[in-house]
Design a protein around this motif. Structure first.
Motif, mmCIF file in Angstrom:
data_model
loop_
_atom_site.group_PDB
_atom_site.id
_atom_site.type_symbol
_atom_site.label_atom_id
_atom_site.label_comp_id
_atom_site.label_asym_id
_atom_site.label_seq_id
_atom_site.Cartn_x
_atom_site.Cartn_y
_atom_site.Cartn_z
ATOM 1 N N GLU A 96 -15.209 -76.205 46.837
ATOM 2 C CA GLU A 96 -14.686 -76.263 45.468
ATOM 3 C C GLU A 96 -15.477 -75.326 44.549
ATOM 4 N N GLU A 97 -16.786 -75.239 44.764
ATOM 5 C CA GLU A 97 -17.618 -74.355 43.937
ATOM 6 C C GLU A 97 -17.235 -72.890 44.152
ATOM 7 N N GLU A 98 -17.001 -72.508 45.410
ATOM 8 C CA GLU A 98 -16.604 -71.128 45.705
ATOM 9 C C GLU A 98 -15.247 -70.805 45.086
ATOM 10 N N VAL A 99 -14.313 -71.749 45.162
ATOM 11 C CA VAL A 99 -12.998 -71.548 44.548
ATOM 12 C C VAL A 99 -13.156 -71.408 43.041
ATOM 13 N N ARG A 100 -13.995 -72.253 42.456
ATOM 14 C CA ARG A 100 -14.220 -72.212 41.003
ATOM 15 C C ARG A 100 -14.760 -70.841 40.576
ATOM 16 N N GLU A 101 -15.697 -70.285 41.356
ATOM 17 C CA GLU A 101 -16.244 -68.951 41.052
ATOM 18 C C GLU A 101 -15.158 -67.882 41.102
ATOM 19 N N ILE A 102 -14.342 -67.923 42.150
ATOM 20 C CA ILE A 102 -13.275 -66.936 42.307
ATOM 21 C C ILE A 102 -12.275 -67.065 41.164
ATOM 22 N N VAL A 103 -11.956 -68.302 40.768
ATOM 23 C CA VAL A 103 -11.021 -68.532 39.660
ATOM 24 C C VAL A 103 -11.597 -67.964 38.375
ATOM 25 N N GLN A 104 -12.872 -68.242 38.096
ATOM 26 C CA GLN A 104 -13.493 -67.743 36.872
ATOM 27 C C GLN A 104 -13.490 -66.220 36.836
ATOM 28 N N ASP A 105 -13.816 -65.585 37.956
ATOM 29 C CA ASP A 105 -13.793 -64.118 38.026
ATOM 30 C C ASP A 105 -12.386 -63.586 37.782
ATOM 31 N N THR A 106 -11.394 -64.223 38.372
ATOM 32 C CA THR A 106 -10.011 -63.765 38.238
ATOM 33 C C THR A 106 -9.514 -63.952 36.807
ATOM 34 N N VAL A 107 -9.888 -65.060 36.174
ATOM 35 C CA VAL A 107 -9.500 -65.293 34.777
ATOM 36 C C VAL A 107 -10.086 -64.188 33.896
ATOM 37 N N GLU A 108 -11.343 -63.836 34.154
ATOM 38 C CA GLU A 108 -11.979 -62.754 33.381
ATOM 39 C C GLU A 108 -11.285 -61.423 33.640
ATOM 40 N N GLN A 109 -10.985 -61.121 34.908
ATOM 41 C CA GLN A 109 -10.356 -59.848 35.262
ATOM 42 C C GLN A 109 -8.972 -59.696 34.641
ATOM 43 N N THR A 110 -8.212 -60.792 34.594
ATOM 44 C CA THR A 110 -6.852 -60.717 34.071
ATOM 45 C C THR A 110 -6.814 -60.848 32.555
ATOM 46 N N GLY A 111 -7.914 -61.260 31.956
ATOM 47 C CA GLY A 111 -7.955 -61.432 30.504
ATOM 48 C C GLY A 111 -7.151 -62.640 30.051
ATOM 49 N N LYS A 116 -0.290 -70.030 29.139
ATOM 50 C CA LYS A 116 0.810 -69.067 29.260
ATOM 51 C C LYS A 116 0.491 -67.988 30.301
ATOM 52 N N ASP A 117 -0.804 -67.787 30.546
ATOM 53 C CA ASP A 117 -1.248 -66.751 31.487
ATOM 54 C C ASP A 117 -1.437 -67.282 32.906
ATOM 55 N N MET A 118 -1.055 -68.514 33.162
ATOM 56 C CA MET A 118 -1.306 -69.120 34.471
ATOM 57 C C MET A 118 -0.631 -68.338 35.598
ATOM 58 N N GLY A 119 0.595 -67.904 35.385
ATOM 59 C CA GLY A 119 1.307 -67.145 36.419
ATOM 60 C C GLY A 119 0.586 -65.865 36.772
ATOM 61 N N LYS A 120 0.071 -65.192 35.756
ATOM 62 C CA LYS A 120 -0.661 -63.944 35.966
ATOM 63 C C LYS A 120 -1.937 -64.207 36.771
ATOM 64 N N VAL A 121 -2.643 -65.270 36.431
ATOM 65 C CA VAL A 121 -3.887 -65.617 37.125
ATOM 66 C C VAL A 121 -3.593 -66.011 38.572
ATOM 67 N N MET A 122 -2.589 -66.869 38.765
ATOM 68 C CA MET A 122 -2.255 -67.327 40.118
ATOM 69 C C MET A 122 -1.793 -66.155 40.988
ATOM 70 N N GLY A 123 -1.035 -65.231 40.408
ATOM 71 C CA GLY A 123 -0.570 -64.064 41.151
ATOM 72 C C GLY A 123 -1.718 -63.205 41.643
ATOM 73 N N ALA A 124 -2.734 -63.056 40.818
ATOM 74 C CA ALA A 124 -3.902 -62.255 41.202
ATOM 75 C C ALA A 124 -4.831 -63.033 42.125
ATOM 76 N N LEU A 125 -4.828 -64.338 41.987
ATOM 77 C CA LEU A 125 -5.780 -65.185 42.699
ATOM 78 C C LEU A 125 -5.358 -65.538 44.126
ATOM 79 N N MET A 126 -4.101 -65.836 44.340
ATOM 80 C CA MET A 126 -3.667 -66.346 45.640
ATOM 81 C C MET A 126 -3.945 -65.401 46.808
ATOM 82 N N PRO A 127 -3.778 -64.089 46.672
ATOM 83 C CA PRO A 127 -4.136 -63.233 47.812
ATOM 84 C C PRO A 127 -5.619 -63.343 48.204
ATOM 85 N N LYS A 128 -6.472 -63.650 47.232
ATOM 86 C CA LYS A 128 -7.911 -63.761 47.505
ATOM 87 C C LYS A 128 -8.263 -65.029 48.282
ATOM 88 N N VAL A 129 -7.476 -66.079 48.087
ATOM 89 C CA VAL A 129 -7.821 -67.367 48.688
ATOM 90 C C VAL A 129 -6.801 -67.847 49.725
#
Length: 148
Positions: A96-111, A116-129
């Motif tokens: 869970e900690e590793e996922v949390r780190e990846i999520v935080q990085d992706t949220v920062e990268q996508t701005g 409202k930005d959940m789709g954008k974050v999930m789209g960028a995040l899912m290939p990573k995990v």
């Protein structure tokens, strides 16, 4: 195709060991991969294989939860064993900690700044995990991050 070859080898071992549960689960995985390959009309990539195996695991986890709720302990034990076997063919799961780190990085990268930005974050995040983390866990952590 690496996974099919691996499954064929494991199937032989399970036959010799007379491990019926493992044998039936391996056959099911092999069948799912072959069906996907036929539908796609070409060799499966490693990502395609992970998608199929993840889908098979997800189906079993959902069934497991339903059987637990219905009090079907006999089926719960069988499904828990199948999930263990499927896990053997998936990459190690992220904590869970590793996922949390990846999520935080992706949220920062996508701005992303709001739900409202959940789709954008999930789209960028899912290939990573993909294949390495449960989608429900990822989704809940993303919601948590975006609601801060």
């Amino acid at each position: 195709m690496a996974r099919l070859d691996e499954l064929n080898q494991e199937m032989k071992i399970a036959m010799k060991a007379k491990d019926k549960e493992k044998l039936s689960t391996i056959r099911m995985l092999k069948s799912a991969l072959q069906t996907e390959q036929i539908n796609k009309g070409e060799e499966l990539t490693e990502e395609d294989e992970l998608t199929v195996l993840s889908r098979e695991k997800k189906q079993r986890v959902e069934s497991l939860n339903e059987f637990k709720a219905a009090g079907r302990d006999d089926l719960v034990l069988k499904l828990e064993r199948e999930i263990e076997i499927v896990d053997d063919y998936l990459p190690a799961q992220l904590s869970e900690e590793e996922v949390r780190e990846i999520v935080q990085d992706t949220v920062e990268q996508t701005g992303a700044s709001s739900m409202k930005d959940m789709g954008k974050v999930m789209g960028a995040l899912m290939p990573k995990v993909k294949g390495k983390a449960d989608g429900n866990l990822v989704s809940s952590i993303v919601k948590e991050e975006l609601n801060k």
